[in-house]
Design a protein around this motif. Structure first.
Motif, mmCIF file in Angstrom:
data_model
loop_
_atom_site.group_PDB
_atom_site.id
_atom_site.type_symbol
_atom_site.label_atom_id
_atom_site.label_comp_id
_atom_site.label_asym_id
_atom_site.label_seq_id
_atom_site.Cartn_x
_atom_site.Cartn_y
_atom_site.Cartn_z
ATOM 1 N N PHE A 1 0.813 -1.231 0.000
ATOM 2 C CA PHE A 1 0.000 0.000 0.000
ATOM 3 C C PHE A 1 0.842 1.275 0.000
ATOM 4 C CE2 PHE A 1 -2.757 -3.169 2.166
ATOM 5 C CZ PHE A 1 -3.768 -3.216 1.212
ATOM 6 N N SER A 2 2.152 1.154 -0.229
ATOM 7 C CA SER A 2 2.986 2.355 -0.296
ATOM 8 C C SER A 2 4.071 2.158 -1.329
ATOM 9 C CB SER A 2 3.620 2.661 1.070
ATOM 10 O OG SER A 2 4.828 1.922 1.240
ATOM 11 N N GLY A 3 4.731 3.250 -1.688
ATOM 12 C CA GLY A 3 5.773 3.174 -2.721
ATOM 13 C C GLY A 3 7.144 2.847 -2.163
ATOM 14 N N ALA A 4 7.237 2.568 -0.839
ATOM 15 C CA ALA A 4 8.547 2.296 -0.246
ATOM 16 C C ALA A 4 9.141 1.009 -0.822
ATOM 17 C CB ALA A 4 8.423 2.182 1.275
ATOM 18 N N SER A 5 10.476 0.966 -0.835
ATOM 19 C CA SER A 5 11.186 -0.169 -1.416
ATOM 20 C C SER A 5 11.061 -1.424 -0.549
ATOM 21 C CB SER A 5 12.666 0.197 -1.568
ATOM 22 O OG SER A 5 13.430 -0.970 -1.812
ATOM 23 N N THR A 6 11.148 -2.582 -1.193
ATOM 24 C CA THR A 6 11.120 -3.856 -0.461
ATOM 25 C C THR A 6 12.508 -4.486 -0.417
ATOM 26 O OG1 THR A 6 10.675 -5.050 -2.499
ATOM 27 C CG2 THR A 6 8.767 -4.359 -1.226
ATOM 28 N N GLN A 7 13.510 -3.759 -0.879
ATOM 29 C CA GLN A 7 14.890 -4.271 -0.958
ATOM 30 C C GLN A 7 15.337 -4.877 0.374
ATOM 31 O OE1 GLN A 7 16.888 -3.936 -3.844
ATOM 32 N NE2 GLN A 7 18.278 -5.282 -2.724
ATOM 33 N N MET B 1 -2.387 9.551 6.802
ATOM 34 C CA MET B 1 -1.839 8.857 5.626
ATOM 35 C C MET B 1 -2.832 7.789 5.164
ATOM 36 S SD MET B 1 0.993 10.198 4.901
ATOM 37 C CE MET B 1 0.475 11.770 5.565
ATOM 38 N N LEU B 2 -2.962 7.641 3.854
ATOM 39 C CA LEU B 2 -3.920 6.665 3.340
ATOM 40 C C LEU B 2 -3.222 5.616 2.462
ATOM 41 C CD1 LEU B 2 -6.861 9.040 2.390
ATOM 42 C CD2 LEU B 2 -6.821 7.359 4.245
ATOM 43 N N PRO B 3 -3.644 4.369 2.606
ATOM 44 C CA PRO B 3 -3.052 3.310 1.780
ATOM 45 C C PRO B 3 -3.538 3.417 0.329
ATOM 46 C CG PRO B 3 -4.899 2.444 3.044
ATOM 47 C CD PRO B 3 -4.728 3.877 3.482
ATOM 48 N N VAL B 4 -2.659 3.132 -0.620
ATOM 49 C CA VAL B 4 -3.045 3.062 -2.033
ATOM 50 C C VAL B 4 -2.583 1.703 -2.548
ATOM 51 C CG1 VAL B 4 -2.730 4.041 -4.329
ATOM 52 C CG2 VAL B 4 -2.783 5.546 -2.333
ATOM 53 N N ILE B 5 -3.513 0.932 -3.093
ATOM 54 C CA ILE B 5 -3.182 -0.431 -3.488
ATOM 55 C C ILE B 5 -2.165 -0.451 -4.640
ATOM 56 C CG2 ILE B 5 -5.107 -0.620 -5.134
ATOM 57 C CD1 ILE B 5 -4.267 -3.466 -2.849
ATOM 58 N N ASN B 6 -1.232 -1.381 -4.545
ATOM 59 C CA ASN B 6 -0.196 -1.572 -5.559
ATOM 60 C C ASN B 6 -0.717 -2.585 -6.582
ATOM 61 O OD1 ASN B 6 2.021 -2.586 -6.976
ATOM 62 N ND2 ASN B 6 3.411 -2.455 -5.212
ATOM 63 N N GLU B 7 -1.014 -2.100 -7.779
ATOM 64 C CA GLU B 7 -1.647 -2.952 -8.797
ATOM 65 C C GLU B 7 -0.787 -4.172 -9.127
ATOM 66 O OE1 GLU B 7 -3.132 -0.934 -12.313
ATOM 67 O OE2 GLU B 7 -2.971 -2.788 -13.484
ATOM 68 N N GLY C 1 4.500 -3.551 5.972
ATOM 69 C CA GLY C 1 3.709 -3.197 4.799
ATOM 70 C C GLY C 1 4.102 -3.899 3.518
ATOM 71 N N VAL C 2 5.141 -4.734 3.584
ATOM 72 C CA VAL C 2 5.509 -5.526 2.407
ATOM 73 C C VAL C 2 4.366 -6.509 2.117
ATOM 74 C CG1 VAL C 2 7.060 -7.398 1.674
ATOM 75 C CG2 VAL C 2 8.009 -5.308 2.688
#
Ligand code: ADP
Ligand code: MG
Length: 503
Positions: free
Chosen positions: A40-46, A65-71, A166-167
Motif C-alpha cells: 500500500f505504499s511506494g517504499a522499497s522492499t529491498q 496517511m492513506l493506503p493506495v493499493i499496488n496494482e 507493509g511488504v
C-alpha cells in the motif's frame, strides 16, 4: 501433453502404546510477493537495507496517511492463483486485523478475511516417480507483513526495524490433506518451485521471504478417511500450530516431534490444547508460545480506507495467457521430448535455471546423454564447488560442444571427462581444445594395428596365454590404450585384437 499417473502415498503410521495413529497436517504459507514496492505504499522492499530506510509515511502510520493499493501486487496474486489452478475472485476486500505489537505501527494488519482474492486450487505434490498427492488449496489472501523487533543489540533497550512493515504477503492456506512429515516438506518444496517459476515470490527461506505455519493433529488410524469422504474435518483431533518454519528439514523434525508429543498425551488420557507452538531446532522440541486466538479475538472489520477490490475477467485472462510453462508441464514435456526418465525429469525441472540449461544442451542432441552429463557431471561438479547453475564455469553451449565431439566419435567418454575438466578450469571452445592438444581419438586402424603388432612381438608369453584363454585378451586392450595415450577408439581396439590375436 503426457499425462503422468500417480498413486497416493500412504499416510505415515505412528505406533502408539495403545494403537496406531495417523497425522493430519495443513499448512499456511506466507510468501512475500516479488515486487519492488510495498502493498500500500511506494517504499522499497529491498532486503538488507539500513534499518528503517524503506519506510514511507504510510508504513509508519502517520496520522492522515492513506493506503493506495499496488496494482502489481494484485497481478502477482492473480498470477499465483492461476498457477495453482485456483478460482480467481473478481470481487475481494481488505479487512483490518487488530492487535498491538511494537513492530506494527498501525495497530492493525490489513488482510483479507472474508473475501480473499483467490479461492480453491490445488498443488500436485510429487514425492517420487509414480507417487504424488493432490493437496487442495483452500484460499490465498493478500496481507501486509509486520516489521521486526530487535532485542539482542542492547542490554537495556529493544529496537524496531520497519523495513518489512507493509511488504505484500500472500498467505496460501492448504486444506488438511497432508499426511506425513515428508509430504509437508514436499508440499512446501513444490509450492516454492511453482512460485519461482511464476516469478511471484523468490522463495528465499533464509531471508524469511517464504515461511510456513504448520498445523498438526493426530487421529486414530483410519479415521481421517471417513471424514475426508464427508468433507467435514471439524471432528478430527485438536491441532497445534507450529509457527514460522523456514527450513524443509526442521518442518519434518518439528512435525515428527509434535505427533509423538500429542500421541503420548492422548494415550495418557489427556487432551490437546489448541495453541501456537515454536520449534526449537537446537533441542529438537516444540514449546507453547501462546494459546491459539480465534478470528473474533482480532475484531476484524472491513478497512474503511480501502474500497473493495474489483477486477475484470479480461485482465485475468490476459495474465493467464502470459503464464510461463509450469513444473508439471515441463517435466512431462522433458519425458516425451527428450526421452529422459521421470526421476531425471524431476531433477532437471526442480529449478527453472537448471531446466533452461538442460534444454539448451539437449536441443538437437541425445536427450538421455545430455541428462546424464548435466545431472551427474555438471550438477555433481557444481555441488562440489558450492555453485549454482547461474555461476557455472561451463556454459550450455560448451557442454553441448563436448557432447557433439562424443557423438562424432572424435573423443571417447573417458576423454570427454578430461575435456570437461579442462573447460571447467580454463574455459575455451571444446573442439579447438581437442584439436590443439591432440586429444582426438585414434580410429585409424593402421595405427592401432601397428601398436598391437609391436606389443605382441614384445610379449610372446602373453600372446600364448591369451590364445589359450581369450578372457586374458583384456591385457592387450590396456597396453594398446597405454601406447596410444588413451586415445585409441576402444571399439576399434577390441575389434582388431579379436581379429589378430584370437582368430
Ligand atoms: P483458523 O480459522 O483457525 O485459521 P482454518 O480452518 O482456517 O483455521 O485452518 C487453518 C489451517 O489449519 C489450514 O491450513 C487447515 O488445513 C489446518 N487444519 C484445520 N484443521 C486441522 C486439523 N484437524 N489438523 C491439522 N490441520 C488442520
Ligand atoms: Mg484460517
Amino acid at each position: 501433453m503426457l499425462d503422468l499417473t500417480y498413486t497416493e502415498p500412504k499416510p505415515k503410521i505412528y505406533a502408539g502404546a495403545k494403537g496406531d495413529w495417523e497425522l493430519v497436517i495443513g499448512l499456511e504459507v506466507h510468501a512475500q510477493v516479488a515486487s519492488k514496492s510495498k502493498l500500500f505504499s511506494g517504499a522499497s522492499t529491498q532486503f538488507g537495507n539500513e534499518p528503517n530506510s524503506n519506510v514511507s509515511m504510510v508504513d509508519a502510520a502517520m496520522p492522515g496517511m492513506l493506503p493506495v493499493i499496488n496494482e502489481f501486487c494484485i497481478e502477482q496474486a492473480v498470477r499465483t492463483g492461476l498457477g495453482l489452478k485456483a478460482q480467481i475472485n473478481l470481487y475481494s476486500a481488505f479487512d483490518r486485523k487488530n492487535y498491538f505489537y511494537p513492530d506494527l505501527p498501525q495497530g492493525y494488519q490489513i488482510s483479507q478475511l472474508y473475501h480473499p482474492i483467490v479461492g480453491e486450487g490445488e498443488i500436485l505434490v510429487d514425492l517420487e516417480p509414480g507417487i504424488a498427492r493432490n493437496v487442495r488449496v483452500e484460499r490465498i489472501h493478500l496481507e501486509q507483513d509486520a516489521g521486526k523487533s530487535v532485542h539482542d543489540m542492547d542490554p537495556n533497550m529493544s529496537f524496531v526495524d520497519l523495513n518489512r512493515t507493509g511488504v505484500a504477503l500472500m498467505e496460501i492456506v492448504s486444506m488438511p490433506d497432508i499426511r506425513s512429515p515428508e509430504e509437508a516438506a514436499a508440499y512446501v518444496t513444490k509450492l516454492r518451485q511453482i512460485l519461482r517459476y511464476l516469478g511471484t515470490c523468490d522463495g528465499n527461506m533464509q531471508n524469511g521471504n517464504m515461511r510456513a505455519d504448520v498445523n498438526v493433529s493426530v487421529c486414530p488410524a483410519g479415521q481421517y478417511e471417513k471424514f475426508r469422504a464427508t468433507g467435514d474435518f471439524s471432528h478430527l483431533g485438536t491441532r497445534c500450530e507450529l509457527k514460522n518454519m523456514n527450513s524443509m528439514r526442521f518442518i519434518q523434525m518439528a512435525i515428527d516431534f509434535e505427533a509423538k508429543r500429542q500421541i503420548a498425551i492422548l494415550e495418557d488420557g489427556g487432551t490437546i490444547t489448541q495453541e501456537t507452538r515454536l520449534y526449537d531446532n537446537e533441542k529438537n522440541e516444540t514449546r507453547s508460545m501462546r494459546s491459539k486466538e480465534e478470528a473474533h479475538d482480532y475484531r476484524y472489520f472491513p478497512d474503511p480506507d480501502l474500497l473493495p477490490l474489483e477486477i475484470e475477467q479480461s485482465w485475468v485472462d490476459e495474465i493467464a495467457a502470459g503464464l510461463p510453462e509450469l513444473p508439471d508441464a515441463k517435466k512431462a514435456r522433458f519425458i516425451t521430448e527428450f526421452g529422459v526418465t521421470e526421476y531425471d525429469a524431476s531433477v532437471l525441472t526442480a529449478d527453472l535455471s537448471d531446466a533452461n540449461y538442460f534444454e539448451a544442451v539437449a536441443q538437437n542432441r541425445d536427450g538421455k546423454q545430455a541428462a546424464n552429463w548435466v545431472i551427474n557431471e555438471l550438477f555433481g561438479r557444481l555441488n562440489k564447488a558450492d555453485l549454482t547453475i547461474n555461476d557455472s564455469p561451463i556454459s550450455a553451449e560448451q557442454l553441448g560442444g563436448i557432447l557433439d565431439l562424443i557423438a562424432k566419435g572424435d573423443i571417447s567418454g573417458k576423454i570427454a571427462k578430461d575435456l570437461f575438466e579442462i573447460v571447467w578450469t580454463e574455459g575455451g571452445n571444446p573442439a579447438e581444445i581437442v584439436e590443439s592438444r591432440g586429444m582426438k581419438q585414434v580410429t585409424d586402424t593402421g595405427a592401432i594395428e601397428a601398436a598391437l603388432d609391436q606389443i605382441m612381438t614384445d610379449n610372446p608369453d602373453q600372446v600364448a596365454k591369451a590364445q589359450a584363454n581369450p578372457k586374458l585378451a583384456g591385457w592387450f586392450v590396456g597396453q594398446v590404450m597405454k601406447a596410444t595415450g588413451g586415445k585409441a577408439n576402444p571399439k576399434a581396439v577390441n575389434e582388431i585384437i579379436a581379429k589378430k590375436l584370437i582368430s
